[in-house]
Design a protein around this motif. Sequence first.
Motif, mmCIF file in Angstrom:
data_model
loop_
_atom_site.group_PDB
_atom_site.id
_atom_site.type_symbol
_atom_site.label_atom_id
_atom_site.label_comp_id
_atom_site.label_asym_id
_atom_site.label_seq_id
_atom_site.Cartn_x
_atom_site.Cartn_y
_atom_site.Cartn_z
ATOM 1 N N ASN A 172 0.808 -1.185 0.060
ATOM 2 C CA ASN A 172 -0.084 0.175 0.049
ATOM 3 C C ASN A 172 0.803 1.020 0.054
ATOM 4 O O ASN A 172 0.114 2.369 0.154
ATOM 5 C CB ASN A 172 -0.952 -0.047 1.250
ATOM 6 C CG ASN A 172 -1.891 -1.206 1.126
ATOM 7 O OD1 ASN A 172 -2.493 -1.345 0.175
ATOM 8 N ND2 ASN A 172 -2.142 -1.814 2.381
ATOM 9 N N GLY A 173 2.229 1.163 -0.224
ATOM 10 C CA GLY A 173 2.847 2.204 -0.071
ATOM 11 C C GLY A 173 3.357 2.913 1.251
ATOM 12 O O GLY A 173 4.056 3.851 1.351
ATOM 13 N N LEU A 174 3.019 1.919 2.344
ATOM 14 C CA LEU A 174 3.331 2.402 4.042
ATOM 15 C C LEU A 174 4.810 1.893 4.325
ATOM 16 O O LEU A 174 4.854 0.825 3.901
ATOM 17 C CB LEU A 174 2.126 1.967 4.749
ATOM 18 C CG LEU A 174 0.963 2.286 4.410
ATOM 19 C CD1 LEU A 174 -0.005 1.546 5.281
ATOM 20 C CD2 LEU A 174 0.825 3.949 4.629
ATOM 21 N N VAL A 175 5.475 2.965 4.635
ATOM 22 C CA VAL A 175 6.604 2.427 5.531
ATOM 23 C C VAL A 175 6.444 1.941 6.857
ATOM 24 O O VAL A 175 5.986 2.637 7.665
ATOM 25 C CB VAL A 175 7.738 3.667 5.599
ATOM 26 C CG1 VAL A 175 9.011 3.224 6.150
ATOM 27 C CG2 VAL A 175 8.094 4.173 4.017
ATOM 28 N N GLN A 176 6.619 0.622 7.145
ATOM 29 C CA GLN A 176 6.255 -0.115 8.205
ATOM 30 C C GLN A 176 7.272 -0.939 8.779
ATOM 31 O O GLN A 176 8.325 -1.258 8.149
ATOM 32 C CB GLN A 176 4.848 -0.551 8.118
ATOM 33 C CG GLN A 176 4.574 -1.428 6.829
ATOM 34 C CD GLN A 176 5.052 -2.803 7.050
ATOM 35 O OE1 GLN A 176 4.779 -3.488 8.275
ATOM 36 N NE2 GLN A 176 5.432 -3.548 6.000
#
Length: 270
Positions: free
Chosen positions: A113-117
Motif C-alpha cells: 500500500n506504499g506504507l513504510v512500516q
Amino acid sequence: MSFYTSLNGLKNAQTDLNVISHNIANAETVGFKRSRTEFADIVAGSAFTNPKQIQGIGATLTSITQNFAQGAVQQTGSALDLMVNGDGFFTTKSSITGNTYYTRNGAFSLDGNGLVQDGSDNVLQVFPTDAAGNVTGTTPTDCVVASTNTAGAEFAGLTVLENGNVTASYADGSNTVVGKIAVASFIAPTGLKQVGSSNWVSTGISGTATYGQPGAGQYGDILSGALERSNVDIAEELVGLITAQRDFQANAKAIDTASQISQTVINLRT
C-alpha cells in the motif's frame, strides 16, 4: 524471622536472575535496551527503639531500571534500515488499533500500500513536507509513498537522508520528498513502558513525547543502511548471572541453617 528474611532474599535473587536472563535472551534483538534490578534494605524499628539495637529484616525490590545507552552500529546497506544516532526514538502508529509506539528498532520496509512500516503493521510517522522537503506541519503523519508521481511515472526507489528526509525516486528521474522522519524525545525515558518487539509506550512517569527534526539538539541524526544492535554486554551479564546464582545459594543456605537451629531447639530435652 530469619526464614522470612532469607525468603525475601531468595525472591530478590530470582527476580535478578529473571532480568539477567531476559537481557541475555535479547542480546541479538535490534534496538533492545538492557535492564537492571535495584534493591533496598528493610529495617525494623520504632521511634523508641535504641538505634544500636535495630536490625535489618531483609531486602526489597525497588525498581527494574532500563538502560538507554546507545548500542553498536550494524551496517546493512538497506535503505530502509534506519538508526537514530542520538537519544531520540522513531515513532510508529498501528494501522489496526491506532496505538502510538516508540522504538529504537529502525528495520522498516515498504508494503503493497506504499506504507513504510515495521512488519507488524506499525507505520513510521513523519512530518508532512512539500516536494522540496520543507516541513509544512508539526503533527506527525503516516509515511506513504505514491506508486506513481504526478507525471504518471512509476515508483523506482526510496532513500532516507541524514536530515530525515524520505525521498521517493521515479522512473522519469524525478525525486519527491514524501516526509521528514519525526523523532520523539522524553524527559524521563526510563519511565517508558515496554510492550514487546522493541516498542515502548509513554506513561505518566516518562511524560509525553516531544517531537523534533533529526539533527536538532538531542534528537540525533538518521543513519540509513544501519541498525542499532542491542546494548547488552554478554560478559557483564554473565558476571551478574554468577553473582545472582551465588546470592540465591547463600539465602537458601541461610534457610537451611535456620531450619537446623529450629530442629535443635525442638529436640532439646529437659
